[in-house]
Enzyme design. Structure first.
Site, short mmCIF file in Angstrom:
data_model
loop_
_atom_site.label_atom_id
_atom_site.label_comp_id
_atom_site.label_asym_id
_atom_site.label_seq_id
_atom_site.Cartn_x
_atom_site.Cartn_y
_atom_site.Cartn_z
CG HIS A 100 -2.28 -0.71 0.72
ND1 HIS A 100 -2.26 -1.83 -0.06
CD2 HIS A 100 -3.59 -0.43 0.93
CE1 HIS A 100 -3.51 -2.21 -0.31
NE2 HIS A 100 -4.33 -1.37 0.29
CG ASP A 163 -6.95 7.69 9.02
OD1 ASP A 163 -6.82 7.79 10.24
OD2 ASP A 163 -6.84 8.65 8.24
CD GLU A 279 -7.59 11.19 11.19
OE1 GLU A 279 -8.18 11.39 10.11
OE2 GLU A 279 -6.85 10.19 11.40
P1 FAD Z 1 4.24 -1.92 2.08
O1 FAD Z 1 3.77 -0.83 1.23
O2 FAD Z 1 4.15 -3.29 1.53
O3 FAD Z 1 5.73 -1.63 2.56
C1 FAD Z 1 6.13 -0.37 3.00
C2 FAD Z 1 7.64 -0.34 3.25
O4 FAD Z 1 7.94 -1.13 4.38
C3 FAD Z 1 8.46 -0.93 2.10
O5 FAD Z 1 9.69 -0.28 2.05
C4 FAD Z 1 8.64 -2.37 2.53
O6 FAD Z 1 9.80 -2.96 1.93
C5 FAD Z 1 8.76 -2.24 4.03
N1 FAD Z 1 8.21 -3.38 4.76
C6 FAD Z 1 7.03 -4.02 4.58
N2 FAD Z 1 6.88 -5.00 5.49
C7 FAD Z 1 7.99 -4.96 6.26
C8 FAD Z 1 8.44 -5.71 7.39
N3 FAD Z 1 7.72 -6.70 7.89
N4 FAD Z 1 9.63 -5.39 7.94
C9 FAD Z 1 10.39 -4.37 7.43
N5 FAD Z 1 10.03 -3.65 6.37
C10 FAD Z 1 8.84 -3.93 5.80
N6 FAD Z 1 -0.39 5.31 7.00
C11 FAD Z 1 -0.56 5.82 8.22
O7 FAD Z 1 0.40 5.98 8.96
N7 FAD Z 1 -1.80 6.18 8.65
C12 FAD Z 1 -2.91 5.99 7.92
O8 FAD Z 1 -4.00 6.31 8.35
C13 FAD Z 1 -2.76 5.43 6.63
N8 FAD Z 1 -3.84 5.19 5.86
C14 FAD Z 1 -3.67 4.63 4.64
C15 FAD Z 1 -4.80 4.38 3.86
C16 FAD Z 1 -4.67 3.79 2.63
C17 FAD Z 1 -5.89 3.53 1.80
C18 FAD Z 1 -3.37 3.47 2.14
C19 FAD Z 1 -3.19 2.87 0.78
C20 FAD Z 1 -2.24 3.73 2.90
C21 FAD Z 1 -2.38 4.31 4.16
N9 FAD Z 1 -1.28 4.59 4.96
C22 FAD Z 1 -1.45 5.12 6.20
C23 FAD Z 1 0.09 4.39 4.48
C24 FAD Z 1 0.62 3.04 4.91
O9 FAD Z 1 0.82 2.98 6.28
C25 FAD Z 1 1.96 2.82 4.30
O10 FAD Z 1 1.86 2.95 2.92
C26 FAD Z 1 2.48 1.45 4.66
O11 FAD Z 1 3.78 1.34 4.16
C27 FAD Z 1 1.60 0.45 3.99
O12 FAD Z 1 1.70 -0.75 4.64
P2 FAD Z 1 1.95 -2.07 3.84
O13 FAD Z 1 1.80 -3.10 4.85
O14 FAD Z 1 1.15 -2.19 2.60
O15 FAD Z 1 3.49 -1.85 3.48
#
Ligand code: FAD
Length: 522
Positions: A100, A163, A279
């Site tokens: 994400h 969120d 918020e």
């Molecule tokens: P990914 O996008 O898969 O990874 C993010 C980064 O972390 C990459 O560099 C990856 O290599 C690394 N990574 C992933 N897993 C691990 C692990 N286990 N150990 C070490 N590194 C790792 N963020 C907020 O803070 N607050 C919010 O309210 C919020 N709302 C969101 C709503 C939506 C609809 C979306 C799309 C995103 C939102 N985000 C929010 C952003 C989100 O927290 C970040 O984009 C986060 O990185 C997404 O989590 P993911 O698990 O998909 O990680």
């Protein structure tokens, strides 16, 4: 560590070149060697798996890996990292949570992407709640929604959220994890007792503030640069049953921020009279009542809200929540009234809802389903997330919201604006925030078409240029820079520690290359 700091840049340069070279020689070398590994059956070269690992929620960046690892356990991850680390020609590795990110941060061009969600719920990777209920041990690949459901089953809950809950624990802890609870409980990274990490040297390390603390502080907010988080110990509290959920509208920005700051000044973790969530957002002309935060307003009130927006072009909205349960049911309304006393919202523009705790926390998901049904979820997301010092938030409103955003008139999707307290963050961690005691987060969470996302990126660039020109020292959240200078500037006084820790925990620059901090060839 063998390198002296001045030679670090030389080392980085050599490693970056080497990684670029790997891109060229990969087919002859890496693939054949990978096939000899014990984890070979878990490496997928399936075009669909590769395609999926080449994209993210942003739908803007694309980077194709050689293979995707579908690990069953942390051991499989350690095997992969160990193989790359000990190979004469190392390759890059990215943990992918739910992908994400919006700028390719979980991608690994010509490397291997680890699909964290394929990890099975084992002893170290499931969701296990301590017998005294004080914490949960949670696999890094777990979605926050699953953590919520598992803990609520025992009447317990974590206190700090995002969120949206379909994000992984490892993914949000690599950034910060912020939401309306942050002003009071701190970001998610301030709510972790201990983590297990597989470093870039393939060491499996349990770390906490008292044990391997350097890695603990490095990994939290560390953008995946120091290791892969396979378990986190998250503190729990008794869960409330329901929430009072209120939105108030403003047309005057200084009233809006003054009230927000007043509301977050009551922020003791154990202060039962304080709010549980705050918020804020903008309501704009161009369709904000039709995005994933807007279904809150009662249909009968929407015409008067729309005419307010039409008249003022920008309306500001504060959103707050107060928890309650069987015991506080009779006092919650009085407590809320007390908190709202003296606020300057527009008379007749306060709206209230009563909801189940989990319905409130999972609020974005129902909107996600609606957008998915209309084909509007899997579209480009040229997002910009910033932290802005309190002293400059009014300049930001004038120069960005009232000028750039209104003039360009393209912003669709939520625009969030809310303050948080610096003291709730731990400066030893890698996450970067402004220096002032109160700072605001601004999130322009825009959706675009596949052919016009550049127009939104241009607006983002203009906003950043305006901030620079006006001396507004913003920090990006979910940062994205394409130059080393950008990163050095972003980390500021934390840059030398960040580099030293990289050298210590991932000296071959294997991990999370899609962040493009040390691997500019990505
Ligand atoms: P990914 O996008 O898969 O990874 C993010 C980064 O972390 C990459 O560099 C990856 O290599 C690394 N990574 C992933 N897993 C691990 C692990 N286990 N150990 C070490 N590194 C790792 N963020 C907020 O803070 N607050 C919010 O309210 C919020 N709302 C969101 C709503 C939506 C609809 C979306 C799309 C995103 C939102 N985000 C929010 C952003 C989100 O927290 C970040 O984009 C986060 O990185 C997404 O989590 P993911 O698990 O998909 O990680």
């Amino acid at each position: 560590m063998a390198f002296a700091l001045p030679s670090f840049f030389t080392a980085i340069m050599i490693m970056s070149r080497l990684m670029a070279f790997i891109g060229i020689s990969k087919n002859n070398d890496m693939s054949s060697k990978l096939q000899a590994l014990d984890i070979a059956p878990k490496l997928s070269y399936d075009p669909l798996a590769i395609e999926s690992a080449s994209q993210d929620f942003g739908h803007i960046v694309k980077a194709v890996p050689q293979a995707v690892l579908l690990p069953s356990s942390p051991r499989d991850i350690a095997s992969l990292v160990n193989f790359s680390y000990s190979n004469s020609v190392p390759f890059s590795i990215a943990a992918r949570g739910n992908s994400h990110s919006v700028n390719g941060q979980a991608m690994a061009k010509n490397g291997v992407v680890i699909d964290m969600t394929s990890i099975k719920n084992g002893n170290e990777t499931g969701i296990r709640i301590a017998s005294d209920g004080s914490y949960a041990d949670v696999g890094g690949q777990q979605f926050w929604i699953d953590v919520l459901n598992a803990t609520l089953g025992l009447g317990l809950t974590p206190v700090s959220w995002t969120d949206y809950l379909y994000l992984t624990v490892g993914g949000t802890l690599s950034n910060a994890g912020i939401s309306g609870q942050t002003f009071r409980y701190g970001p998610q990274i301030s709510n972790v007792y201990e983590i297990d990490v597989i470093t870039g040297t393939a060491d499996f390390v349990t770390c906490s503030p008292n044990n391997n603390s350097d890695l603990f502080y490095a990994a939290l907010g560390g953008l995946g640069q120091f290791g892969i988080i396979t378990r986190a110990r998250i503190p729990l509290k008794p869960a409330p049953k329901r929430v009072k959920w209120v939105r108030m509208l403003y047309t005057d920005f200084s009233d809006f921020t003054r009230d927000q700051e007043l509301l977050i000044s009551k922020n003791g973790r154990n202060d039962n009279k304080a709010l549980n969530y705050l918020e804020g957002s903008l309501l704009l002309d161009q369709g904000s009542l039709d995005n994933w935060r807007s279904s809150f307003f009662p249909p009968q009130d929407q015409p008067k809200i729309i005419s307010l927006i039409t008249k003022f072009r920008i309306v500001y909205c504060i959103e707050i929540v107060k928890h309650y349960d069987g015991q506080t049911k009779t006092t919650v309304d009085k407590d809320l009234q007390q908190l709202l006393k003296g606020l300057s919202y527009l008379p007749g523009f306060m709206f209230e809802k009563d909801a189940k705790y989990e319905e409130f926390l999972n609020r974005v998901h129902s909107e996600e389903l609606k957008l998915k049904a209309k084909g509007l979820w899997d579209v480009p997301h040229p997002w910009l997330n910033l932290f802005i010092p309190k002293s400059k938030i009014s300049d930001f409103n004038d120069g960005v919201f009232k000028s750039i955003v209104l003039q360009r008139n393209i912003t669709t999707g939520p625009v969030l604006v809310y303050p948080m307290n610096r003291k709730k963050w731990d400066d030893r961690m890698s996450a970067v925030i402004p220096d002032e005691e109160i700072f605001y987060t601004v999130g322009l969470l825009q959706s675009s078409g596949f052919d016009d996302w550049r127009t939104f990126e241009d607006q983002n660039k203009e906003i950043l240029q305006f901030c620079e020109k006006s001396g507004i020292k913003v920090k990006q959240y979910l940062p994205h820079y394409t130059t080393k200078e950008g990163w050095v500037n972003h980390f500021g006084s934390k840059w030398s520690t960040f580099q030293k820790r990289k050298l210590q925990f991932d000296p071959k620059l294997l991990l999370s290359p899609g962040q493009r901090i040390f691997n500019n060839n990505q």
